[in-house]
Design an enzyme around this catalytic site. Structure first.
Site, PDB file in Angstrom:
ATOM      1  N   ARG A  53       0.861  -1.179   0.000  1.00  0.00           N
ATOM      2  CA  ARG A  53       0.000   0.000   0.000  1.00  0.00           C
ATOM      3  C   ARG A  53       0.901   1.233   0.000  1.00  0.00           C
ATOM      4  O   ARG A  53       2.117   1.117   0.177  1.00  0.00           O
ATOM      5  CB  ARG A  53      -0.938  -0.013   1.220  1.00  0.00           C
ATOM      6  CG  ARG A  53      -0.234  -0.446   2.506  1.00  0.00           C
ATOM      7  CD  ARG A  53      -0.784   0.183   3.716  1.00  0.00           C
ATOM      8  NE  ARG A  53      -0.597   1.615   3.697  1.00  0.00           N
ATOM      9  CZ  ARG A  53       0.574   2.220   3.937  1.00  0.00           C
ATOM     10  NH1 ARG A  53       1.659   1.545   4.225  1.00  0.00           N
ATOM     11  NH2 ARG A  53       0.663   3.544   3.888  1.00  0.00           N
ATOM     12  N   ARG A  90      -6.801  -0.310  -7.597  1.00  0.00           N
ATOM     13  CA  ARG A  90      -7.138   0.776  -6.661  1.00  0.00           C
ATOM     14  C   ARG A  90      -7.247   2.072  -7.468  1.00  0.00           C
ATOM     15  O   ARG A  90      -6.424   2.321  -8.346  1.00  0.00           O
ATOM     16  CB  ARG A  90      -6.083   0.927  -5.544  1.00  0.00           C
ATOM     17  CG  ARG A  90      -6.161  -0.199  -4.510  1.00  0.00           C
ATOM     18  CD  ARG A  90      -5.330   0.101  -3.277  1.00  0.00           C
ATOM     19  NE  ARG A  90      -5.991   1.043  -2.379  1.00  0.00           N
ATOM     20  CZ  ARG A  90      -5.408   1.538  -1.279  1.00  0.00           C
ATOM     21  NH1 ARG A  90      -4.157   1.208  -0.969  1.00  0.00           N
ATOM     22  NH2 ARG A  90      -6.061   2.367  -0.488  1.00  0.00           N
ATOM     23  N   GLN A 203      -2.975   3.197   9.796  1.00  0.00           N
ATOM     24  CA  GLN A 203      -1.628   3.227   9.208  1.00  0.00           C
ATOM     25  C   GLN A 203      -0.635   3.960  10.124  1.00  0.00           C
ATOM     26  O   GLN A 203       0.567   3.826   9.973  1.00  0.00           O
ATOM     27  CB  GLN A 203      -1.657   3.913   7.838  1.00  0.00           C
ATOM     28  CG  GLN A 203      -2.217   3.056   6.719  1.00  0.00           C
ATOM     29  CD  GLN A 203      -3.682   3.283   6.494  1.00  0.00           C
ATOM     30  OE1 GLN A 203      -4.401   3.689   7.413  1.00  0.00           O
ATOM     31  NE2 GLN A 203      -4.171   3.043   5.301  1.00  0.00           N
ATOM     32  N   ASP A 243      -1.373  10.889  -2.488  1.00  0.00           N
ATOM     33  CA  ASP A 243      -1.683   9.810  -3.443  1.00  0.00           C
ATOM     34  C   ASP A 243      -1.884  10.338  -4.848  1.00  0.00           C
ATOM     35  O   ASP A 243      -1.797   9.591  -5.830  1.00  0.00           O
ATOM     36  CB  ASP A 243      -2.933   9.051  -2.997  1.00  0.00           C
ATOM     37  CG  ASP A 243      -2.618   8.195  -1.798  1.00  0.00           C
ATOM     38  OD1 ASP A 243      -2.640   8.731  -0.677  1.00  0.00           O
ATOM     39  OD2 ASP A 243      -2.304   7.005  -1.988  1.00  0.00           O
ATOM     40  N   LYS A 254      -4.705  10.397   2.429  1.00  0.00           N
ATOM     41  CA  LYS A 254      -5.563   9.590   3.303  1.00  0.00           C
ATOM     42  C   LYS A 254      -6.632  10.433   3.990  1.00  0.00           C
ATOM     43  O   LYS A 254      -6.370  11.564   4.410  1.00  0.00           O
ATOM     44  CB  LYS A 254      -4.662   8.890   4.328  1.00  0.00           C
ATOM     45  CG  LYS A 254      -5.343   7.986   5.326  1.00  0.00           C
ATOM     46  CD  LYS A 254      -6.188   6.922   4.679  1.00  0.00           C
ATOM     47  CE  LYS A 254      -5.451   6.052   3.683  1.00  0.00           C
ATOM     48  NZ  LYS A 254      -6.354   5.192   2.873  1.00  0.00           N
TER      49      LYS A 254
HETATM   50  O1  MRU Z   1      -4.650   3.490   1.665  1.00  0.00           O
HETATM   51  P1  MRU Z   1      -3.157   3.600   1.724  1.00  0.00           P
HETATM   52  O2  MRU Z   1      -2.567   3.057   2.985  1.00  0.00           O
HETATM   53  O3  MRU Z   1      -2.495   3.054   0.476  1.00  0.00           O
HETATM   54  O4  MRU Z   1      -2.894   5.167   1.747  1.00  0.00           O
HETATM   55  C1  MRU Z   1      -1.592   5.667   1.816  1.00  0.00           C
HETATM   56  C2  MRU Z   1      -1.530   7.138   1.925  1.00  0.00           C
HETATM   57  O5  MRU Z   1      -2.523   7.816   1.949  1.00  0.00           O
HETATM   58  C3  MRU Z   1      -0.159   7.763   1.914  1.00  0.00           C
HETATM   59  O6  MRU Z   1      -0.126   8.910   2.702  1.00  0.00           O
HETATM   60  C4  MRU Z   1       0.194   8.147   0.473  1.00  0.00           C
HETATM   61  O7  MRU Z   1       0.062   7.035  -0.363  1.00  0.00           O
HETATM   62  C5  MRU Z   1       1.561   8.661   0.363  1.00  0.00           C
HETATM   63  S1  MRU Z   1       2.749   7.367   0.563  1.00  0.00           S
HETATM   64  C6  MRU Z   1       4.283   7.959   0.355  1.00  0.00           C
END
Ligand code: MRU
Length: 374
Positions: A53, A90, A203, A243, A254
């Site tokens: 992830r 995703r 997370q 993201d 997130k």
């Molecule tokens: O749902 P996830 O755990 O994949 O989300 C991850 C995030 O939101 C991170 O902050 C983002 O991907 C940046 S990672 C360097």
């Protein structure tokens, strides 16, 4: 980064068995399990189930997935079908499409018999590049922390708040938001990190595990604590990951990031976003209107996973039986709430001009840009 004294990347190639090795992140921080990924279905499942992830890691994994696809069948038809198959895993992190597009663009002009080797080479290249990008983000973020340190008394701690895990687990190594933290800590600057738990999947526990393994002082806080801490002068800056960042600097990260940005603005706390260039979506400008937000299974909100006293990892129900849950996984922070974007080339304002001057070779007006992929 290190786990029990041994250096790990979040994925690595096992050349002996021709498979990818990953850390199955669903069991962290309680259990460090690795897994081999060797079929198309296993690759898709690893991304969908969040064994891997974080935007950059999803991109790197997708590149290895395309390498496998080309080994199975290097035809144009299979290349296209594999692009579609993995792109559907995703929806929000644009690194997925970025990596798939890059593979497609490199592989299509090649003859079929060249594609399997070239695809694997490219996957290694994408993984290595990610490590270098994040090291550079760390260097530029470190300069921000050093500047803040100048306004403090000698030895006084700098408090940084972060949300989710934008650490080495979310990338191939270093992390994005955490890279400046690691580099500041290694440079002897006293930092302390407020780690948002980041419900529903917590997370923040991954971030705590990472920071703890590296010896970085940190405190795990509930998602609602940040505003209070900022009001009381207990946060010097916020650094989060992203993201997908639009061409004008809107940032999708997130769920809950937006609320932290609002609180930071209200309290004059600098709010920085660590942004590797593959996370820029040059095809869109308005993040709220145009970024697809992943809606995940409601059970992630009504249930929670944790470590039982007997050492087993279990999932328990939080809500009354039958309670409907809603689970948007990301939100968009408009660019006016962002103090700066920490990229591998330096820190830039979250504006069209800022991003275009930092990455002139990629810049094109969002309105006329082709939607990439497909
Ligand atoms: O749902 P996830 O755990 O994949 O989300 C991850 C995030 O939101 C991170 O902050 C983002 O991907 C940046 S990672 C360097």
């Amino acid at each position: 980064m290190k786990v029990n004294g041994k250096h790990y990347r979040s994925l690595w190639w096992n050349a002996e068995n021709d498979v990818l090795e990953i850390i199955d992140q669903r069991w962290l921080p309680h259990d460090f399990r690795t897994q081999t990924v060797g079929t198309m279905e296993e690759f898709a499942d690893a991304i969908v189930e969040m064994r891997v992830r974080g935007a950059p890691l999803i991109g790197a994994t997708a590149a290895y997935a395309m390498a496998l696809a080309m080994k199975i069948d290097p035809s144009n038809d299979h290349l296209e079908k594999s692009w579609q198959y993995f792109n559907a895993t995703r929806p929000t992190a644009v690194n997925l499409r970025w990596a798939l597009d890059r593979c497609k663009n490199v592989l299509l002009p090649l003859s079929e018999d060249q594609r399997a080797d070239a695809a694997l080479e490219l996957a290694h290249e994408i993984a290595d590049e990610d490590v270098e990008i994040n090291a550079q983000i760390g260097k530029h973020g470190l300069a921000i922390i050093q500047e803040i340190a100048k306004s403090k008394k000698p030895g006084e701690t700098i408090n940084i708040l972060t949300h989710c895990n934008a650490g080495w687990l979310a990338t191939v190594d270093w992390g994005t938001a955490t890279s400046p933290m690691y580099q500041a800590h290694d440079a002897g600057i006293p930092i302390h990190v407020w780690v948002d738990e980041t419900r529903p999947r917590n997370q923040g526990a991954l971030t705590s595990w990472e920071l703890g393994s590296h010896g970085v002082p940190h405190t795990y806080i509930v998602d609602n604590a940040g505003g209070h801490l900022m009001q009381h002068g207990m946060v010097d800056l916020v650094i989060v990951g992203t993201d997908r960042t639009t061409s004008r600097g809107d940032v999708c990260n997130k769920i809950g990031t937006y609320l932290k940005a609002l609180a930071a603005k209200a309290n004059n706390v600098p709010f920085y976003v660590a942004l590797p260039s593959p996370t820029i979506d040059w095809t869109i400008a308005d993040g709220v209107a145009d970024i697809p937000i992943e809606e995940r299974n409601a059970q992630e909100t009504t249930h929670i996973q944790g470590l039982m006293p007997d050492g087993c990892i279990q999932t328990v129900q939080v809500t009354p039986e039958g309670t409907p849950g809603g689970n948007p996984a990301f939100d968009v922070t408009p660019n006016n709430l962002v103090t700066g974007l920490i990229t591998e080339r330096g820190v830039t304002p979250a504006t069209t001009e800022g991003l275009q001057s930092m990455f002139p070779e990629f810049a094109q007006p969002a309105a006329t840009a082709m939607k990439a992929g497909g």
